[in-house]
Design a protein around this motif. Structure first.
Motif, PDB file in Angstrom:
ATOM      1  N   SER A 174       2.401   1.741  -3.435  1.00 58.07           N
ATOM      2  CA  SER A 174       1.399   2.232  -4.386  1.00 58.07           C
ATOM      3  C   SER A 174       1.115   3.708  -4.168  1.00 58.07           C
ATOM      4  O   SER A 174       1.008   4.485  -5.117  1.00 58.07           O
ATOM      5  CB  SER A 174       0.098   1.440  -4.259  1.00 58.07           C
ATOM      6  OG  SER A 174       0.305   0.110  -4.624  1.00 58.07           O
ATOM      7  N   LYS A 175       0.994   4.091  -2.910  1.00 56.18           N
ATOM      8  CA  LYS A 175       0.738   5.491  -2.565  1.00 56.18           C
ATOM      9  C   LYS A 175       1.903   6.371  -3.017  1.00 56.18           C
ATOM     10  O   LYS A 175       1.694   7.422  -3.629  1.00 56.18           O
ATOM     11  CB  LYS A 175       0.531   5.613  -1.054  1.00 56.18           C
ATOM     12  CG  LYS A 175       0.189   6.999  -0.592  1.00 56.18           C
ATOM     13  CD  LYS A 175      -0.033   7.015   0.917  1.00 56.18           C
ATOM     14  CE  LYS A 175      -0.270   8.415   1.428  1.00 56.18           C
ATOM     15  NZ  LYS A 175      -0.428   8.432   2.889  1.00 56.18           N
ATOM     16  N   GLN A 176       3.119   5.933  -2.751  1.00 59.27           N
ATOM     17  CA  GLN A 176       4.290   6.712  -3.148  1.00 59.27           C
ATOM     18  C   GLN A 176       4.399   6.802  -4.665  1.00 59.27           C
ATOM     19  O   GLN A 176       4.772   7.847  -5.200  1.00 59.27           O
ATOM     20  CB  GLN A 176       5.566   6.105  -2.557  1.00 59.27           C
ATOM     21  CG  GLN A 176       6.801   6.960  -2.776  1.00 59.27           C
ATOM     22  CD  GLN A 176       6.672   8.341  -2.160  1.00 59.27           C
ATOM     23  OE1 GLN A 176       6.300   8.484  -1.005  1.00 59.27           O
ATOM     24  NE2 GLN A 176       6.980   9.379  -2.936  1.00 59.27           N
ATOM     25  N   LYS A 219       1.915   6.886  -6.798  1.00 63.87           N
ATOM     26  CA  LYS A 219       0.943   7.892  -7.235  1.00 63.87           C
ATOM     27  C   LYS A 219       1.444   9.309  -6.946  1.00 63.87           C
ATOM     28  O   LYS A 219       1.289  10.207  -7.765  1.00 63.87           O
ATOM     29  CB  LYS A 219      -0.409   7.647  -6.572  1.00 63.87           C
ATOM     30  CG  LYS A 219      -1.093   6.400  -7.084  1.00 63.87           C
ATOM     31  CD  LYS A 219      -2.537   6.367  -6.723  1.00 63.87           C
ATOM     32  CE  LYS A 219      -3.213   5.086  -7.128  1.00 63.87           C
ATOM     33  NZ  LYS A 219      -3.057   4.678  -8.490  1.00 63.87           N
ATOM     34  N   HIS A 272       0.840  -1.208   0.000  1.00 64.13           N
ATOM     35  CA  HIS A 272       0.000   0.000   0.000  1.00 64.13           C
ATOM     36  C   HIS A 272       0.874   1.257   0.000  1.00 64.13           C
ATOM     37  O   HIS A 272       0.622   2.198  -0.749  1.00 64.13           O
ATOM     38  CB  HIS A 272      -0.934   0.000   1.211  1.00 64.13           C
ATOM     39  CG  HIS A 272      -1.764   1.232   1.326  1.00 64.13           C
ATOM     40  ND1 HIS A 272      -2.831   1.476   0.481  1.00 64.13           N
ATOM     41  CD2 HIS A 272      -1.672   2.296   2.157  1.00 64.13           C
ATOM     42  CE1 HIS A 272      -3.355   2.650   0.805  1.00 64.13           C
ATOM     43  NE2 HIS A 272      -2.682   3.158   1.811  1.00 64.13           N
ATOM     44  N   SER A 273       1.892   1.258   0.824  1.00 62.75           N
ATOM     45  CA  SER A 273       2.798   2.400   0.912  1.00 62.75           C
ATOM     46  C   SER A 273       3.501   2.636  -0.429  1.00 62.75           C
ATOM     47  O   SER A 273       3.643   3.783  -0.868  1.00 62.75           O
ATOM     48  CB  SER A 273       3.831   2.152   2.017  1.00 62.75           C
ATOM     49  OG  SER A 273       4.782   3.167   2.062  1.00 62.75           O
TER      50      SER A 273
END
Length: 182
Positions: A138-140, A142, A135-136
């Protein structure tokens, strides 16, 4: 990285492999000799998960906690419960990677980032830690994409530093003032 379910898969595959071995040798149990025999028997080739049988074989002494030469159901339950709740160590994951049980790309990503994924620094990665890391990432990713878009849009609007010499890098603003200095 779709590796968050790998821990559940490892636990499940170990249980299935153990159950299959136990069904082959109901009288003797799952011994080192029986694991070796099952792995070498070509009639088991399609039904025995060689990778997990190899794992049981390579880790036999550490799984056989009471030292009686048999991996009992309680010992197997202890192993799978530990893996399910506490995850796997780098060594365990490396052994499974070498066996070819899982995508080498997925295992490589987990192994390459093992220390970052292992947030509690206990030497084991859990499904929750892998999910959080995924998740981290993927967030980074984006955030990085947005920052790149902003930088690109800014360069188009204002132009690059060498826009005075390279006609192809004129900005939207530079066209307005291009002929003003002539």
């Amino acid at each position: 990285m779709a590796g968050s379910s790998i821990i559940a898969n490892i636990s499940s595959n170990l249980s299935s492999t153990y159950s299959y071995l136990a069904s082959l040798y109901p009288e003797d149990g799952v011994t080192m000799k029986n694991i070796t025999a099952a792995r070498n028997d070509s009639t088991n080739y399609l039904t025995l998960n060689q990778s997990f049988a190899s794992y049981l074989q390579n880790n036999f002494n550490s799984i056989d906690k009471d030292g009686d030469g048999i991996i009992g159901a309680d010992e197997m339950n202890t192993l799978t419960n530990t893996i399910s709740s506490s995850g796997v160590s780098r060594t365990e994951l490396s052994q499974l990677a070498a066996s070819g049980s899982y995508s080498s790309e997925m295992i490589s990503k987990i192994l390459d980032n093992f220390d970052q994924i292992d947030t509690n620094h206990d030497g084991r990665v859990t499904s929750a830690e892998i999910s959080a890391f995924t998740h981290s990432c993927s967030k980074q990713e984006k955030i990085d994409e947005e920052n790149y878009k902003k930088a690109t849009q800014t360069s188009i609007f204002y132009g690059s530093e060498d826009s005075s010499t390279d006609v192809s890098s004129y900005s939207i603003l530079s066209y307005k003032y291009k002929n003003f200095n002539k």
